[in-house]
Design a protein around this motif. Structure first.
Motif, PDB file in Angstrom:
ATOM      1  N   ALA A 155      61.576  42.756  15.793  1.00 53.41           N
ATOM      2  CA  ALA A 155      62.434  43.621  16.724  1.00 53.41           C
ATOM      3  C   ALA A 155      62.707  45.503  15.461  1.00 53.41           C
ATOM      4  O   ALA A 155      62.882  45.981  15.407  1.00 53.41           O
ATOM      5  CB  ALA A 155      63.056  43.923  17.718  1.00 53.41           C
ATOM      6  N   ALA A 156      63.613  44.953  14.792  1.00 51.02           N
ATOM      7  CA  ALA A 156      63.945  45.183  13.384  1.00 51.02           C
ATOM      8  C   ALA A 156      62.453  45.875  13.055  1.00 51.02           C
ATOM      9  O   ALA A 156      62.629  46.688  12.827  1.00 51.02           O
ATOM     10  CB  ALA A 156      65.102  44.757  12.329  1.00 51.02           C
ATOM     11  N   ARG A 157      61.656  44.776  12.705  1.00 47.33           N
ATOM     12  CA  ARG A 157      60.715  45.744  11.939  1.00 47.33           C
ATOM     13  C   ARG A 157      60.053  46.463  12.467  1.00 47.33           C
ATOM     14  O   ARG A 157      59.517  47.525  12.154  1.00 47.33           O
ATOM     15  CB  ARG A 157      59.723  44.841  11.368  1.00 47.33           C
ATOM     16  CG  ARG A 157      58.804  44.813  10.672  1.00 47.33           C
ATOM     17  CD  ARG A 157      57.759  43.658  10.418  1.00 47.33           C
ATOM     18  NE  ARG A 157      58.299  42.901   9.442  1.00 47.33           N
ATOM     19  CZ  ARG A 157      56.622  42.287   9.113  1.00 47.33           C
ATOM     20  NH1 ARG A 157      56.045  42.104   8.936  1.00 47.33           N
ATOM     21  NH2 ARG A 157      57.323  40.848   8.595  1.00 47.33           N
ATOM     22  N   ALA A 158      59.971  46.464  13.920  1.00 44.86           N
ATOM     23  CA  ALA A 158      59.123  47.587  14.524  1.00 44.86           C
ATOM     24  C   ALA A 158      60.034  48.686  14.758  1.00 44.86           C
ATOM     25  O   ALA A 158      59.773  50.379  14.624  1.00 44.86           O
ATOM     26  CB  ALA A 158      59.184  47.448  16.224  1.00 44.86           C
ATOM     27  N   ALA A 159      61.392  48.657  14.763  1.00 46.03           N
ATOM     28  CA  ALA A 159      62.280  49.740  14.413  1.00 46.03           C
ATOM     29  C   ALA A 159      62.346  50.963  13.324  1.00 46.03           C
ATOM     30  O   ALA A 159      62.601  51.780  13.571  1.00 46.03           O
ATOM     31  CB  ALA A 159      64.391  49.623  14.873  1.00 46.03           C
ATOM     32  N   GLU A 160      61.570  49.995  12.458  1.00 48.47           N
ATOM     33  CA  GLU A 160      61.945  50.723  11.317  1.00 48.47           C
ATOM     34  C   GLU A 160      60.594  51.274  10.877  1.00 48.47           C
ATOM     35  O   GLU A 160      60.575  52.697  10.138  1.00 48.47           O
ATOM     36  CB  GLU A 160      62.526  49.168  10.016  1.00 48.47           C
ATOM     37  CG  GLU A 160      61.951  49.177   8.068  1.00 48.47           C
ATOM     38  CD  GLU A 160      62.121  48.249   7.981  1.00 48.47           C
ATOM     39  OE1 GLU A 160      63.051  47.861   7.924  1.00 48.47           O
ATOM     40  OE2 GLU A 160      61.567  48.236   7.223  1.00 48.47           O
ATOM     41  N   ARG A 161      59.270  50.701  11.155  1.00 49.39           N
ATOM     42  CA  ARG A 161      57.575  51.131  11.201  1.00 49.39           C
ATOM     43  C   ARG A 161      57.359  51.803  11.788  1.00 49.39           C
ATOM     44  O   ARG A 161      56.770  52.492  11.480  1.00 49.39           O
ATOM     45  CB  ARG A 161      56.910  49.383  10.502  1.00 49.39           C
ATOM     46  CG  ARG A 161      57.610  48.640  10.241  1.00 49.39           C
ATOM     47  CD  ARG A 161      57.261  48.813   8.899  1.00 49.39           C
ATOM     48  NE  ARG A 161      57.686  48.120   8.295  1.00 49.39           N
ATOM     49  CZ  ARG A 161      56.886  47.186   7.347  1.00 49.39           C
ATOM     50  NH1 ARG A 161      55.401  46.682   7.523  1.00 49.39           N
ATOM     51  NH2 ARG A 161      57.138  45.962   6.676  1.00 49.39           N
ATOM     52  N   LEU A 162      57.737  52.267  13.090  1.00 50.84           N
ATOM     53  CA  LEU A 162      57.892  53.058  14.158  1.00 50.84           C
ATOM     54  C   LEU A 162      57.804  54.436  14.172  1.00 50.84           C
ATOM     55  O   LEU A 162      60.046  53.747  13.587  1.00 50.84           O
ATOM     56  CB  LEU A 162      57.405  51.958  15.525  1.00 50.84           C
ATOM     57  CG  LEU A 162      57.076  51.248  16.334  1.00 50.84           C
ATOM     58  CD1 LEU A 162      56.378  50.404  17.617  1.00 50.84           C
ATOM     59  CD2 LEU A 162      55.157  51.560  15.374  1.00 50.84           C
ATOM     60  N   PRO A 163      57.392  55.307  14.122  1.00 53.48           N
ATOM     61  CA  PRO A 163      58.150  56.411  14.294  1.00 53.48           C
ATOM     62  C   PRO A 163      60.071  56.170  15.340  1.00 53.48           C
ATOM     63  O   PRO A 163      59.184  55.749  16.734  1.00 53.48           O
ATOM     64  CB  PRO A 163      57.760  57.424  14.977  1.00 53.48           C
ATOM     65  CG  PRO A 163      56.323  56.875  15.474  1.00 53.48           C
ATOM     66  CD  PRO A 163      56.279  55.952  14.604  1.00 53.48           C
ATOM     67  N   ALA A 164      60.815  56.727  14.557  1.00 49.38           N
ATOM     68  CA  ALA A 164      62.363  56.388  15.645  1.00 49.38           C
ATOM     69  C   ALA A 164      62.476  57.378  17.054  1.00 49.38           C
ATOM     70  O   ALA A 164      61.808  58.543  16.536  1.00 49.38           O
ATOM     71  CB  ALA A 164      63.261  57.102  14.885  1.00 49.38           C
ATOM     72  N   THR A 165      62.172  56.618  18.028  1.00 51.15           N
ATOM     73  CA  THR A 165      63.311  57.479  19.173  1.00 51.15           C
ATOM     74  C   THR A 165      64.385  57.253  19.814  1.00 51.15           C
ATOM     75  O   THR A 165      64.647  56.227  19.169  1.00 51.15           O
ATOM     76  CB  THR A 165      61.998  57.387  20.031  1.00 51.15           C
ATOM     77  OG1 THR A 165      62.070  55.433  20.750  1.00 51.15           O
ATOM     78  CG2 THR A 165      60.784  57.906  19.795  1.00 51.15           C
ATOM     79  N   ALA A 166      64.709  57.750  21.066  1.00 54.73           N
ATOM     80  CA  ALA A 166      65.878  57.519  21.822  1.00 54.73           C
ATOM     81  C   ALA A 166      66.145  56.175  22.185  1.00 54.73           C
ATOM     82  O   ALA A 166      66.865  55.457  22.016  1.00 54.73           O
ATOM     83  CB  ALA A 166      66.131  58.905  22.811  1.00 54.73           C
ATOM     84  N   GLN A 167      64.900  55.756  22.638  1.00 54.37           N
ATOM     85  CA  GLN A 167      64.828  54.423  23.392  1.00 54.37           C
ATOM     86  C   GLN A 167      65.176  52.957  22.383  1.00 54.37           C
ATOM     87  O   GLN A 167      65.758  52.133  22.325  1.00 54.37           O
ATOM     88  CB  GLN A 167      63.176  54.327  23.999  1.00 54.37           C
ATOM     89  CG  GLN A 167      63.301  52.561  23.937  1.00 54.37           C
ATOM     90  CD  GLN A 167      62.277  52.423  24.647  1.00 54.37           C
ATOM     91  OE1 GLN A 167      61.576  53.122  25.723  1.00 54.37           O
ATOM     92  NE2 GLN A 167      61.241  51.309  25.426  1.00 54.37           N
ATOM     93  N   GLY A 168      64.680  53.066  21.125  1.00 51.68           N
ATOM     94  CA  GLY A 168      64.481  52.021  20.194  1.00 51.68           C
ATOM     95  C   GLY A 168      63.462  51.303  20.175  1.00 51.68           C
ATOM     96  O   GLY A 168      62.649  51.861  21.081  1.00 51.68           O
ATOM     97  N   ILE A 169      64.747  50.302  20.521  1.00 54.31           N
ATOM     98  CA  ILE A 169      62.922  49.171  20.548  1.00 54.31           C
ATOM     99  C   ILE A 169      64.017  48.429  21.473  1.00 54.31           C
ATOM    100  O   ILE A 169      65.590  48.100  21.249  1.00 54.31           O
ATOM    101  CB  ILE A 169      62.808  47.995  19.606  1.00 54.31           C
ATOM    102  CG1 ILE A 169      62.184  48.789  17.990  1.00 54.31           C
ATOM    103  CG2 ILE A 169      61.737  46.837  20.300  1.00 54.31           C
ATOM    104  CD1 ILE A 169      60.623  49.402  18.663  1.00 54.31           C
ATOM    105  N   ARG A 170      63.661  47.975  22.970  1.00 54.02           N
ATOM    106  CA  ARG A 170      64.335  47.679  24.006  1.00 54.02           C
ATOM    107  C   ARG A 170      63.325  45.966  23.785  1.00 54.02           C
ATOM    108  O   ARG A 170      62.993  45.335  23.639  1.00 54.02           O
ATOM    109  CB  ARG A 170      63.458  47.756  25.516  1.00 54.02           C
ATOM    110  CG  ARG A 170      64.495  48.846  25.468  1.00 54.02           C
ATOM    111  CD  ARG A 170      64.435  49.479  27.033  1.00 54.02           C
ATOM    112  NE  ARG A 170      63.340  49.461  27.200  1.00 54.02           N
ATOM    113  CZ  ARG A 170      63.133  49.758  28.968  1.00 54.02           C
ATOM    114  NH1 ARG A 170      63.689  49.856  30.086  1.00 54.02           N
ATOM    115  NH2 ARG A 170      61.996  49.495  29.034  1.00 54.02           N
ATOM    116  N   VAL A 171      64.986  45.346  23.754  1.00 55.72           N
ATOM    117  CA  VAL A 171      64.191  43.279  23.491  1.00 55.72           C
ATOM    118  C   VAL A 171      64.516  42.208  24.995  1.00 55.72           C
ATOM    119  O   VAL A 171      66.108  42.674  25.138  1.00 55.72           O
ATOM    120  CB  VAL A 171      64.900  42.664  22.316  1.00 55.72           C
ATOM    121  CG1 VAL A 171      64.242  41.293  22.599  1.00 55.72           C
ATOM    122  CG2 VAL A 171      64.543  43.718  21.482  1.00 55.72           C
TER     123      VAL A 171
END
Ligand SMILES: [Zn+2]
Length: 279
Positions: A155-171
């Motif tokens: 999830a941290a990698r997805a948050a870092e590599r995908l463009p940032a959004t308000a939602q972030g990564i929900r797990v």
């Protein structure tokens, strides 16, 4: 300098329109085939902000993943939001071309770009296209991690590599569980749960997951869910597609200038109670 018809032919070769779903609306929406093209802009959404960006850039062609009109319309009056888009495009000699479900299932396609952004090794499609004898095209991708990560690390990698959004990564699921295999699907993956379960992967990274399927998946299996903003999961495709067109341009000596929009067109914002305020 290529004409629009030549560039469109190259795009059609990458993402043939006949491979789109029957409900989809892909292909050229606006554009004069005889017009010359020097600049191309790739984006996820054909919304006014993106069209304004294409105008500023001096682009002659805008390629988007999402269709402008999915259903028929009886007006392109500039008093409607989509009509305003059409007016702006035509006024500035900008063509619009859409590659949607035909880009989802392409090889490489939208989910390959998502996997690539996270350095995941694709082993095959999640839902293979029966029309592809090589078994490489289809919806979603199954990926292997050469070095397993915990759900939290993925999830941290997805948050870092995908463009940032308000939602972030929900797990959803155990954040400490190890992930060796993951199914990814750019855009809404909610309809793919059965395929994900059948694939027996440790995690599923996609967008637009609903409460009940997510809740049931977590309660009845060890599958971990990672849910990003729809736009963020599809944006990496713009970079992939731009690099594909760049390569074609080099091969033909077209000297196209190919750009990827960094404008965030994810419609969501997020609000939490301010610290100390009554809620
Ligand atoms: Zn989408």
């Amino acid at each position: 300098m290529p004409r629009l018809s030549e560039v469109i032919a190259a795009l059609e070769n990458l993402w043939p329109a006949e491979r789109a779903e029957s409900w989809d609306a892909v292909g050229t929406v606006v554009g004069d085939p005889d017009q010359e093209v020097t600049r191309v802009l790739f984006a996820v959404d054909p919304v006014q902000d993106i069209v304004d960006e294409a105008v500023k850039l001096g682009a002659g062609l805008l390629v988007t993943h999402h269709p402008l009109y999915l259903r028929g319309t009886t007006t392109v009056a500039a008093s409607t939001a989509k009509g305003r888009v059409v007016h702006t495009l035509i006024k500035h000699d900008i063509a619009l071309h859409v590659a949607h479900t035909n880009a989802d299932t392409a090889d490489p396609g939208v989910s390959d770009a998502l996997a690539g952004a996270l350095d995941l090794r694709v082993t095959g499609p999640l839902v293979p296209d029966p029309a592809d004898p090589a078994g490489r095209r289809g919806l979603g991708r199954i990926c292997a991690l050469d070095h397993p990560l915990t759900v939290r690390e993925l999830a941290a990698r997805a948050a870092e590599r995908l463009p940032a959004t308000a939602q972030g990564i929900r797990v959803a699921g155990d954040p400490g569980a190890l992930v060796r295999t993951v199914a990814v699907s750019g855009g809404s993956g909610d309809s793919l749960f059965d395929h994900v379960r059948a694939a027996g992967v440790d995690a599923f990274l996609t967008a637009d997951l609903r409460h009940h399927p997510a809740s049931e998946a977590v309660a009845h299996s060890s599958l971990a869910l990672l849910d990003a903003a729809h736009w963020a999961t599809e944006w990496p495709w713009c970079e992939l597609a731009a690099s594909q067109l760049d390569e074609i341009s080099d091969r033909h000596g077209w000297d196209l200038r190919v750009h990827v929009s960094k404008t965030v067109t994810d419609p969501w914002t997020s609000h939490s109670p301010s610290p100390g305020a009554p809620n």
